[in-house]
Write a protein that holds these residues in place. Structure first.
Motif, PDB file in Angstrom:
ATOM      1  N   LYS A  54       0.828  -1.210   0.000  1.00  0.00           N
ATOM      2  CA  LYS A  54       0.000   0.000   0.000  1.00  0.00           C
ATOM      3  C   LYS A  54       0.859   1.255   0.000  1.00  0.00           C
ATOM      4  O   LYS A  54       0.642   2.191   0.769  1.00  0.00           O
ATOM      5  CB  LYS A  54      -0.943  -0.017   1.200  1.00  0.00           C
ATOM      6  CG  LYS A  54      -1.930  -1.178   1.131  1.00  0.00           C
ATOM      7  CD  LYS A  54      -2.807  -1.290   2.360  1.00  0.00           C
ATOM      8  CE  LYS A  54      -3.770  -2.467   2.198  1.00  0.00           C
ATOM      9  NZ  LYS A  54      -4.628  -2.664   3.408  1.00  0.00           N
ATOM     10  N   HIS A  97      -2.998   4.623  10.424  1.00  0.00           N
ATOM     11  CA  HIS A  97      -3.831   3.779   9.556  1.00  0.00           C
ATOM     12  C   HIS A  97      -5.205   3.563  10.186  1.00  0.00           C
ATOM     13  O   HIS A  97      -5.313   3.184  11.344  1.00  0.00           O
ATOM     14  CB  HIS A  97      -3.152   2.432   9.316  1.00  0.00           C
ATOM     15  CG  HIS A  97      -3.978   1.480   8.524  1.00  0.00           C
ATOM     16  ND1 HIS A  97      -4.326   0.231   8.975  1.00  0.00           N
ATOM     17  CD2 HIS A  97      -4.543   1.606   7.289  1.00  0.00           C
ATOM     18  CE1 HIS A  97      -5.053  -0.380   8.068  1.00  0.00           C
ATOM     19  NE2 HIS A  97      -5.196   0.428   7.041  1.00  0.00           N
ATOM     20  N   GLU A 122     -11.271   1.657   8.541  1.00  0.00           N
ATOM     21  CA  GLU A 122     -12.560   2.102   8.009  1.00  0.00           C
ATOM     22  C   GLU A 122     -12.886   3.495   8.540  1.00  0.00           C
ATOM     23  O   GLU A 122     -13.233   3.660   9.704  1.00  0.00           O
ATOM     24  CB  GLU A 122     -13.672   1.125   8.396  1.00  0.00           C
ATOM     25  CG  GLU A 122     -15.007   1.430   7.754  1.00  0.00           C
ATOM     26  CD  GLU A 122     -16.062   0.395   8.082  1.00  0.00           C
ATOM     27  OE1 GLU A 122     -16.952   0.699   8.912  1.00  0.00           O
ATOM     28  OE2 GLU A 122     -15.987  -0.725   7.528  1.00  0.00           O
ATOM     29  N   ASP A 123     -12.734   4.469   7.689  1.00  0.00           N
ATOM     30  CA  ASP A 123     -13.054   5.849   8.049  1.00  0.00           C
ATOM     31  C   ASP A 123     -14.557   5.969   8.274  1.00  0.00           C
ATOM     32  O   ASP A 123     -15.357   5.554   7.420  1.00  0.00           O
ATOM     33  CB  ASP A 123     -12.628   6.780   6.911  1.00  0.00           C
ATOM     34  CG  ASP A 123     -12.751   8.251   7.278  1.00  0.00           C
ATOM     35  OD1 ASP A 123     -13.785   8.638   7.843  1.00  0.00           O
ATOM     36  OD2 ASP A 123     -11.816   9.016   6.977  1.00  0.00           O
ATOM     37  N   THR A 179     -16.266   7.859   5.266  1.00  0.00           N
ATOM     38  CA  THR A 179     -16.279   7.276   3.920  1.00  0.00           C
ATOM     39  C   THR A 179     -16.423   5.760   3.924  1.00  0.00           C
ATOM     40  O   THR A 179     -16.679   5.162   2.875  1.00  0.00           O
ATOM     41  CB  THR A 179     -14.977   7.637   3.186  1.00  0.00           C
ATOM     42  OG1 THR A 179     -13.865   7.029   3.877  1.00  0.00           O
ATOM     43  CG2 THR A 179     -14.778   9.150   3.140  1.00  0.00           C
ATOM     44  N   LEU A 180     -16.232   5.139   5.093  1.00  0.00           N
ATOM     45  CA  LEU A 180     -16.261   3.680   5.244  1.00  0.00           C
ATOM     46  C   LEU A 180     -15.173   3.002   4.423  1.00  0.00           C
ATOM     47  O   LEU A 180     -15.277   1.832   4.066  1.00  0.00           O
ATOM     48  CB  LEU A 180     -17.637   3.118   4.858  1.00  0.00           C
ATOM     49  CG  LEU A 180     -18.834   3.676   5.637  1.00  0.00           C
ATOM     50  CD1 LEU A 180     -20.123   2.999   5.176  1.00  0.00           C
ATOM     51  CD2 LEU A 180     -18.636   3.490   7.133  1.00  0.00           C
ATOM     52  N   GLU A 181     -14.111   3.747   4.137  1.00  0.00           N
ATOM     53  CA  GLU A 181     -12.990   3.217   3.378  1.00  0.00           C
ATOM     54  C   GLU A 181     -11.706   3.271   4.200  1.00  0.00           C
ATOM     55  O   GLU A 181     -11.601   4.050   5.149  1.00  0.00           O
ATOM     56  CB  GLU A 181     -12.795   4.009   2.078  1.00  0.00           C
ATOM     57  CG  GLU A 181     -13.943   3.898   1.098  1.00  0.00           C
ATOM     58  CD  GLU A 181     -13.709   4.704  -0.156  1.00  0.00           C
ATOM     59  OE1 GLU A 181     -12.714   5.473  -0.193  1.00  0.00           O
ATOM     60  OE2 GLU A 181     -14.496   4.581  -1.113  1.00  0.00           O
ATOM     61  N   GLU A 182     -10.744   2.457   3.812  1.00  0.00           N
ATOM     62  CA  GLU A 182      -9.425   2.480   4.450  1.00  0.00           C
ATOM     63  C   GLU A 182      -8.750   3.815   4.169  1.00  0.00           C
ATOM     64  O   GLU A 182      -8.848   4.348   3.063  1.00  0.00           O
ATOM     65  CB  GLU A 182      -8.573   1.332   3.920  1.00  0.00           C
ATOM     66  CG  GLU A 182      -7.182   1.263   4.524  1.00  0.00           C
ATOM     67  CD  GLU A 182      -6.351   0.162   3.899  1.00  0.00           C
ATOM     68  OE1 GLU A 182      -5.716  -0.593   4.651  1.00  0.00           O
ATOM     69  OE2 GLU A 182      -6.326   0.076   2.651  1.00  0.00           O
ATOM     70  N   VAL A 183      -8.046   4.347   5.178  1.00  0.00           N
ATOM     71  CA  VAL A 183      -7.379   5.627   4.983  1.00  0.00           C
ATOM     72  C   VAL A 183      -6.075   5.661   5.781  1.00  0.00           C
ATOM     73  O   VAL A 183      -5.975   5.066   6.861  1.00  0.00           O
ATOM     74  CB  VAL A 183      -8.302   6.800   5.409  1.00  0.00           C
ATOM     75  CG1 VAL A 183      -8.639   6.724   6.894  1.00  0.00           C
ATOM     76  CG2 VAL A 183      -7.667   8.136   5.076  1.00  0.00           C
ATOM     77  N   LYS A 209      -1.606   7.216   0.718  1.00  0.00           N
ATOM     78  CA  LYS A 209      -1.068   5.878   0.926  1.00  0.00           C
ATOM     79  C   LYS A 209      -0.072   5.906   2.080  1.00  0.00           C
ATOM     80  O   LYS A 209       0.251   6.968   2.605  1.00  0.00           O
ATOM     81  CB  LYS A 209      -0.368   5.378  -0.348  1.00  0.00           C
ATOM     82  CG  LYS A 209      -1.281   5.204  -1.552  1.00  0.00           C
ATOM     83  CD  LYS A 209      -0.493   4.777  -2.775  1.00  0.00           C
ATOM     84  CE  LYS A 209      -1.391   4.553  -3.970  1.00  0.00           C
ATOM     85  NZ  LYS A 209      -2.180   3.324  -3.865  1.00  0.00           N
TER      86      LYS A 209
END
Length: 373
Positions: free
Chosen positions: A78, A228, A231-232, A235-239, A247
């Motif tokens: 990543k 890291h 799950e934000d 946004t419910l996404e990795e950040v 990254k």
């Protein structure tokens, strides 16, 4: 995890980065750790001392990143260095341009920050020109040339471009086992090369190699673990918090110059926030200044003449363009990228050496007496 928790994680990551880079700046000021110095020492005087410092740093970084990865503290897949798209033309052209400029400007991006901390006014000029050139290559008119011509030439691999992934897919073996083998082979050889020479065993040499390697690993851990969020909540996404690329990042000193200038100029814009790269720039200068003042080595220095000024201006511009185009400088690709065992970083290394060699030959030509006079 709520927004307050995320804000706290960002603050912890930034504070940790500042602490690590202050220490690194002080160590680099004390030990004269320098890419340009290592290459020029070898090419001009056949002295491998600073090359061995670099080898030790690379070995420590490679082995350290393997340990972090094997403990699942970071994921080297990543990062910007390990994507499946190999921008080989950009890396070759960028690395040569960067290192040619590095010699003209008396040091790479990290050395420029160290020299600023030591009172070098030439490096202040290099900082601003490099940052401007880098920003133009990221988002300005140079970015159009980079994207339409250089970045358009690439290879898409079936896996990430790090050597463990490539060889694991090729031979059908476990990637973790392949990472162990390659990390010990390359990292171990680098450490062995550095330590085989008994005269290398001085406090400053060991401190330089070990601290730089440790700093690379530390920033990987800070950005890839502390900052890291799987799950934000928004946004419910990795950040990855507090990074400019979105990254996991480690040390690099070209794009952070651009983002530092952007943050300083657009400070009142609340969307412009501190990042690991920006804080690392401040930490390096601070650490260098603290050591220089404490050791009574702080000295004001400025340009010697018109040609000296021109060399630094051209060199800074080349470093800004080359560092962005190559996806990193001699610290970014040469240490952070290499520590992930990325194929692109291994392609960049000969480019750095070639560009520095050409620049040194150019300077020797300029200094040579004119037979017509």
């Amino acid at each position: 995890m709520n927004n307050l928790d995320i804000a706290n994680l960002s603050h912890y990551a930034l504070l940790a980065t500042f602490f690590v880079t202050v220490l690194l700046g002080a160590v680099m000021q004390r030990t004269s750790f320098c890419t340009m110095g290592a290459i020029s020492d070898f090419l001009v005087m056949s002295d491998l001392t600073r090359v061995r410092q670099w080898a030790l740093a690379i070995g420590v970084a490679i082995i350290g990143v393997f340990i972090l990865s094997s403990l699942s503290l970071i994921d080297t897949g990543k990062t910007i260095y390990t994507s499946s798209r190999l921008l080989y033309l950009s890396i070759i052209v960028g690395s040569i341009c960067f290192s040619f400029g590095m010699v003209l400007a008396s040091g790479c991006g990290s050395k420029t920050l160290i020299r600023i901390g030591g009172g070098n006014l030439k490096s202040v000029v290099v900082f601003f020109v490099l940052g401007l050139s880098a920003y133009m290559t990221l988002r300005g008119f140079l970015a159009v040339f980079r994207a339409n011509f250089l970045d358009s030439v690439f290879i898409v691999l079936n896996t990430n471009q790090d050597l463990p992934s490539i060889f694991a897919a090729q031979f059908g073996v476990d990637r973790g086992l392949m990472h162990l083998f390659i990390a010990l082979a390359i990292g171990g050889l680098c450490v062995l090369f550095a330590l085989l020479k008994k005269s290398f065993w001085t406090f400053d040499n060991l401190l330089a190699g070990l601290m730089v390697g440790f700093a690379i690993c530390s920033i990987w851990w800070i950005s890839g673990y502390i900052a890291h969020v799987a799950e934000d909540p928004n946004t419910l996404e990795e950040v990855f918090l507090a990074t400019n690329s979105g990254k996991m990042e480690s040390l690099s000193f070209v794009s952070p110059y651009a983002y530092t200038l952007d943050w300083l100029m657009m400070y009142s814009d609340t969307s412009k926030v501190l990042t690991i790269g920006i804080v690392a720039v401040a930490g390096m200068i601070s650490g260098s200044a603290i050591y220089a003042l404490a050791s009574n080595t702080f000295r004001w220095e400025t340009f010697a003449n018109t040609e000296d000024t021109a060399n630094h201006l051209v060199g800074a511009a080349l470093m800004g363009f080359g560092g962005i185009t190559a996806l990193g400088c001699t610290i970014g690709q040469g240490l952070s990228g290499i520590s992930t065992l990325a194929l692109g970083s291994f392609i960049a290394m000969p480019g750095f050496v070639l560009g520095a060699y050409l620049a040194l030959r150019y300077l020797q030509y300029r200094l040579a007496p004119n037979p017509c006079n």
